[in-house]
Design a protein around this motif. Sequence first.
Motif, PDB file in Angstrom:
ATOM      1  N   ARG A  90      -3.605  14.142  -1.643  1.00  0.00           N
ATOM      2  CA  ARG A  90      -4.461  12.956  -1.832  1.00  0.00           C
ATOM      3  C   ARG A  90      -3.649  11.790  -2.383  1.00  0.00           C
ATOM      4  O   ARG A  90      -3.803  10.646  -1.934  1.00  0.00           O
ATOM      5  CB  ARG A  90      -5.625  13.278  -2.782  1.00  0.00           C
ATOM      6  N   ALA A  92      -0.442  11.266  -1.989  1.00  0.00           N
ATOM      7  CA  ALA A  92       0.433  10.774  -0.919  1.00  0.00           C
ATOM      8  C   ALA A  92      -0.347   9.898   0.068  1.00  0.00           C
ATOM      9  O   ALA A  92       0.140   8.840   0.495  1.00  0.00           O
ATOM     10  CB  ALA A  92       1.090  11.938  -0.187  1.00  0.00           C
ATOM     11  N   ARG A  93      -1.564  10.311   0.412  1.00  0.00           N
ATOM     12  CA  ARG A  93      -2.389   9.490   1.313  1.00  0.00           C
ATOM     13  C   ARG A  93      -2.740   8.156   0.672  1.00  0.00           C
ATOM     14  O   ARG A  93      -2.693   7.114   1.320  1.00  0.00           O
ATOM     15  CB  ARG A  93      -3.667  10.232   1.708  1.00  0.00           C
ATOM     16  N   ASN A  95      -1.031   6.549  -1.612  1.00  0.00           N
ATOM     17  CA  ASN A  95       0.176   5.729  -1.686  1.00  0.00           C
ATOM     18  C   ASN A  95       0.536   5.139  -0.328  1.00  0.00           C
ATOM     19  O   ASN A  95       1.088   4.042  -0.247  1.00  0.00           O
ATOM     20  CB  ASN A  95       1.351   6.532  -2.232  1.00  0.00           C
ATOM     21  N   ASN A  96       0.216   5.839   0.754  1.00  0.00           N
ATOM     22  CA  ASN A  96       0.525   5.351   2.095  1.00  0.00           C
ATOM     23  C   ASN A  96      -0.378   4.221   2.513  1.00  0.00           C
ATOM     24  O   ASN A  96      -0.054   3.457   3.407  1.00  0.00           O
ATOM     25  CB  ASN A  96       0.450   6.492   3.120  1.00  0.00           C
ATOM     26  N   ARG A  97      -1.543   4.095   1.886  1.00  0.00           N
ATOM     27  CA  ARG A  97      -2.474   3.013   2.217  1.00  0.00           C
ATOM     28  C   ARG A  97      -2.049   1.691   1.603  1.00  0.00           C
ATOM     29  O   ARG A  97      -2.498   0.637   2.001  1.00  0.00           O
ATOM     30  CB  ARG A  97      -3.882   3.361   1.730  1.00  0.00           C
ATOM     31  N   ASP A  98      -1.207   1.750   0.578  1.00  0.00           N
ATOM     32  CA  ASP A  98      -0.783   0.513  -0.102  1.00  0.00           C
ATOM     33  C   ASP A  98       0.184  -0.299   0.703  1.00  0.00           C
ATOM     34  O   ASP A  98       0.872   0.005   1.539  1.00  0.00           O
ATOM     35  CB  ASP A  98      -0.146   0.836  -1.462  1.00  0.00           C
TER      36      ASP A  98
END
Length: 98
Positions: A90, A92-93, A95-98
């Motif tokens: 969660r 990691a997901r 952080n990838n949206r930023d």
Amino acid sequence: MATIDIEVAFARPDRQRVISLRVPLGTTAREAVALADLPSHFPELPADTFSDPDLGLFGKRLREPEDYRLRAGDRVEVYRALIIDPKAARLARANNRD
């Protein structure tokens, strides 16, 4: 000797197997997994995958599967080890949206 009918289930992302067994009354969840001989149904996995996995009944984890005596109709579920911690996934997901 009295016997009961139970099932042992194991699933991979690509396939699952539910094995129906007739076992002696008093059989534990851990003993039922051994009787199901899952390594022969999943030869692509290391045999130790099934030596001491977490077990559950109908989606609820058993705290002490070596002590739980099965009842007629029980389905023992063999849980796979997690590849990644759900909290880390969660994060990691997010952080990838930023």
